[in-house]
Design a protein around this motif. Structure first.
Motif, mmCIF file in Angstrom:
data_model
loop_
_atom_site.group_PDB
_atom_site.id
_atom_site.type_symbol
_atom_site.label_atom_id
_atom_site.label_comp_id
_atom_site.label_asym_id
_atom_site.label_seq_id
_atom_site.Cartn_x
_atom_site.Cartn_y
_atom_site.Cartn_z
ATOM 1 N N SER A 28 -6.223 -3.600 5.335
ATOM 2 C CA SER A 28 -6.821 -2.453 4.675
ATOM 3 C C SER A 28 -7.116 -2.786 3.217
ATOM 4 C CB SER A 28 -5.863 -1.263 4.741
ATOM 5 O OG SER A 28 -6.260 -0.249 3.860
ATOM 6 N N PRO A 29 -8.340 -2.516 2.739
ATOM 7 C CA PRO A 29 -8.640 -2.784 1.333
ATOM 8 C C PRO A 29 -7.797 -1.924 0.397
ATOM 9 C CG PRO A 29 -10.508 -1.739 2.416
ATOM 10 C CD PRO A 29 -9.498 -2.013 3.463
ATOM 11 N N LEU A 34 -3.478 -1.681 -3.640
ATOM 12 C CA LEU A 34 -2.153 -1.214 -4.068
ATOM 13 C C LEU A 34 -1.218 -2.389 -4.335
ATOM 14 C CD1 LEU A 34 -1.683 1.838 -1.685
ATOM 15 C CD2 LEU A 34 -2.006 1.905 -4.156
ATOM 16 N N GLN A 35 -1.247 -3.391 -3.469
ATOM 17 C CA GLN A 35 -0.388 -4.557 -3.665
ATOM 18 C C GLN A 35 -0.814 -5.347 -4.903
ATOM 19 O OE1 GLN A 35 -0.663 -6.682 0.018
ATOM 20 N NE2 GLN A 35 0.918 -5.454 1.021
ATOM 21 N N HIS A 36 -2.113 -5.425 -5.136
ATOM 22 C CA HIS A 36 -2.603 -6.178 -6.288
ATOM 23 C C HIS A 36 -2.122 -5.564 -7.603
ATOM 24 C CE1 HIS A 36 -5.184 -8.838 -8.559
ATOM 25 N NE2 HIS A 36 -5.621 -7.793 -9.245
ATOM 26 N N ASN A 38 0.569 -3.772 -7.866
ATOM 27 C CA ASN A 38 2.016 -3.569 -7.727
ATOM 28 C C ASN A 38 2.389 -2.086 -7.665
ATOM 29 O OD1 ASN A 38 2.628 -6.334 -7.709
ATOM 30 N ND2 ASN A 38 2.595 -6.386 -9.941
ATOM 31 N N LEU A 39 1.619 -1.345 -6.909
ATOM 32 C CA LEU A 39 1.902 0.074 -6.696
ATOM 33 C C LEU A 39 2.561 0.244 -5.333
ATOM 34 C CD1 LEU A 39 -1.475 1.542 -7.987
ATOM 35 C CD2 LEU A 39 0.724 1.599 -9.152
ATOM 36 N N PRO A 40 3.394 1.279 -5.186
ATOM 37 C CA PRO A 40 4.061 1.477 -3.897
ATOM 38 C C PRO A 40 3.062 1.837 -2.800
ATOM 39 C CG PRO A 40 4.582 3.255 -5.431
ATOM 40 C CD PRO A 40 3.802 2.251 -6.189
ATOM 41 N N LEU A 41 3.321 1.339 -1.598
ATOM 42 C CA LEU A 41 2.445 1.596 -0.457
ATOM 43 C C LEU A 41 2.807 2.926 0.206
ATOM 44 C CD1 LEU A 41 2.420 -1.992 1.097
ATOM 45 C CD2 LEU A 41 0.603 -0.899 -0.203
ATOM 46 N N THR A 42 2.673 3.992 -0.527
ATOM 47 C CA THR A 42 2.998 5.316 0.012
ATOM 48 C C THR A 42 1.740 5.959 0.581
ATOM 49 O OG1 THR A 42 2.559 6.422 -2.089
ATOM 50 C CG2 THR A 42 4.816 5.622 -1.718
ATOM 51 N N GLU A 43 1.958 6.943 1.438
ATOM 52 C CA GLU A 43 0.839 7.657 2.042
ATOM 53 C C GLU A 43 0.031 8.410 0.987
ATOM 54 O OE1 GLU A 43 -1.226 7.750 5.011
ATOM 55 O OE2 GLU A 43 0.486 6.449 5.218
ATOM 56 N N SER A 78 -14.004 -7.045 -10.174
ATOM 57 C CA SER A 78 -13.261 -8.168 -9.626
ATOM 58 C C SER A 78 -11.766 -7.888 -9.700
ATOM 59 C CB SER A 78 -13.586 -9.438 -10.409
ATOM 60 O OG SER A 78 -12.715 -10.480 -10.064
ATOM 61 N N PHE A 79 -11.055 -8.147 -8.605
ATOM 62 C CA PHE A 79 -9.605 -7.978 -8.600
ATOM 63 C C PHE A 79 -8.927 -8.986 -9.513
ATOM 64 C CE2 PHE A 79 -9.657 -6.119 -4.083
ATOM 65 C CZ PHE A 79 -9.729 -4.839 -4.584
#
Length: 163
Positions: A28-29, A34-36, A38-43, A78-79
């Protein structure tokens, strides 16, 4: 006019294929974003970004927004560098043009002189060299040749620094 319509059709089909490939990648983009950062993967974070990037709309609406943005020159951020992709591409364009045009010029000059020297004497030295070069360049992928060039000129002899 016939050719213009043909090319527009091909460009449309390629844009649809590109859009669908990007949309149907297994990761999933939103999760990647979110991972890039460093944010939590919450709904809650997923829903917020999904609505922000309009990924909750139908694929047709997403495609229309995507192609409008592309045609306007808005290609995203760009990420890696956090700069607009268009600026990144334009910043690197002169280097690509220099490399491409100089390789074209070099290949034209070398092919002319090697062809001339090979034509002077059949089965001579230059005729054999041009055959070997032709066979090698046609049978070995260019990225493999590039690796050998980098290794020889940068690592082995240190004549040119690539990195």
């Amino acid at each position: 006019m016939k050719y213009i319509l043909k090319w527009l059709g091909i460009m449309f089909i390629l844009s649809v294929i590109t859009f669908l490939i990007v949309r149907f990648i297994p990761v999933s983009p939103i999760d990647m974003l979110l991972q890039h950062y460093n944010l939590p993967l919450t709904e809650e974070n997923r829903k917020l970004l999904t609505s922000y990037y309009k990924l909750d709309q139908s694929l047709f609406k997403q495609y229309i927004v995507w192609i409008k943005d592309f045609l306007k020159g808005n290609w995203g951020i760009s990420f890696i560098t956090k700069l607009p992709v268009k600026e990144e591409m334009l910043r690197r364009l002169p280097y690509s043009l220099i490399i491409g045009l100089s390789s074209l010029f070099l290949s034209i000059v070398l092919s002319f002189f090697l062809g001339y020297l090979a034509a002077i004497k059949e089965s001579g030295f230059f005729d054999k060299i041009t055959r070997i070069i032709s066979i090698l360049t046609l049978s070995i992928p260019s990225f493999i040749i590039a690796i050998f060039i980098i290794y020889y000129f940068d690592v082995k002899t240190q004549l040119i620094k690539f990195f």
